[in-house]
Design a protein around this motif. Structure first.
Motif, PDB file in Angstrom:
ATOM      1  N   ALA A  23       0.819  -1.207   0.000  1.00 29.02           N
ATOM      2  CA  ALA A  23       0.000   0.000   0.000  1.00 29.02           C
ATOM      3  C   ALA A  23       0.852   1.256   0.000  1.00 29.02           C
ATOM      4  CB  ALA A  23      -0.930   0.001   1.207  1.00 29.02           C
ATOM      5  N   GLY A  27       0.989   3.208  -3.523  1.00 28.35           N
ATOM      6  CA  GLY A  27       0.188   4.385  -3.234  1.00 28.35           C
ATOM      7  C   GLY A  27      -1.047   4.516  -4.103  1.00 28.35           C
ATOM      8  N   ALA A  28      -1.348   3.529  -4.908  1.00 24.30           N
ATOM      9  CA  ALA A  28      -2.498   3.600  -5.798  1.00 24.30           C
ATOM     10  C   ALA A  28      -3.735   3.060  -5.104  1.00 24.30           C
ATOM     11  CB  ALA A  28      -2.218   2.797  -7.061  1.00 24.30           C
ATOM     12  N   ASP A  29      -4.880   3.624  -5.457  1.00 25.80           N
ATOM     13  CA  ASP A  29      -6.127   3.172  -4.857  1.00 25.80           C
ATOM     14  C   ASP A  29      -6.406   1.704  -5.152  1.00 25.80           C
ATOM     15  OD1 ASP A  29      -7.880   6.310  -5.391  1.00 25.80           O
ATOM     16  OD2 ASP A  29      -6.566   5.667  -3.771  1.00 25.80           O
ATOM     17  N   ALA A  30      -6.087   1.251  -6.353  1.00 24.13           N
ATOM     18  CA  ALA A  30      -6.339  -0.143  -6.714  1.00 24.13           C
ATOM     19  C   ALA A  30      -5.497  -1.095  -5.871  1.00 24.13           C
ATOM     20  CB  ALA A  30      -6.050  -0.368  -8.192  1.00 24.13           C
ATOM     21  N   THR A  32      -4.269  -0.557  -2.860  1.00 22.07           N
ATOM     22  CA  THR A  32      -4.817  -0.525  -1.504  1.00 22.07           C
ATOM     23  C   THR A  32      -6.084  -1.366  -1.422  1.00 22.07           C
ATOM     24  OG1 THR A  32      -3.915   1.693  -1.210  1.00 22.07           O
ATOM     25  CG2 THR A  32      -5.615   0.999   0.330  1.00 22.07           C
ATOM     26  N   GLU A  33      -6.919  -1.266  -2.434  1.00 21.72           N
ATOM     27  CA  GLU A  33      -8.159  -2.055  -2.457  1.00 21.72           C
ATOM     28  C   GLU A  33      -7.844  -3.553  -2.533  1.00 21.72           C
ATOM     29  OE1 GLU A  33     -12.188  -2.618  -5.149  1.00 21.72           O
ATOM     30  OE2 GLU A  33     -10.930  -0.865  -5.465  1.00 21.72           O
ATOM     31  N   GLU A  36      -6.781  -4.731   0.869  1.00 20.91           N
ATOM     32  CA  GLU A  36      -7.914  -4.851   1.794  1.00 20.91           C
ATOM     33  C   GLU A  36      -8.726  -6.111   1.499  1.00 20.91           C
ATOM     34  OE1 GLU A  36     -10.021  -1.162   1.365  1.00 20.91           O
ATOM     35  OE2 GLU A  36      -8.490  -0.041   2.466  1.00 20.91           O
TER      36      GLU A  36
END
Length: 79
Positions: A23, A27-30, A32-33, A36
């Motif tokens: 993450a 640093g990308a939203d994808a 991180t998703e 999770e």
């Protein structure tokens, strides 16, 4: 400390490192998703550390390969 407890502790630490490193570096939203989703899947799937570790490794290799296919800074894990 018994072997099962040691394996769980090591797996938990390893998983946390993979999730945090993945993450923070990308640093990308994808990414991180994906991390999770991996964490949720691992926690809900089983108490056995072997499948948890395997799931975490597969997910992190997939994240690496996906990001690396865009950035291309590193040699792919598998050709």
């Amino acid at each position: 400390m018994n072997t099962e407890h040691a394996c769980r502790a090591a797996l938990s630490a390893l998983t946390s490192c993979f999730l945090l490193i993945g993450a923070s570096v990308a640093g990308a939203d994808a990414v991180t998703e994906w991390n999770e989703i991996t964490e949720t899947t691992i926690v809900g799937a089983t108490r056995d550390p072997a499948p948890r570790g395997r799931t975490a490794v597969i997910a992190q290799v997939a994240v690496f390969e996906a990001v690396n296919s865009i950035v291309g800074d590193y040699e792919p894990y598998h050709r």
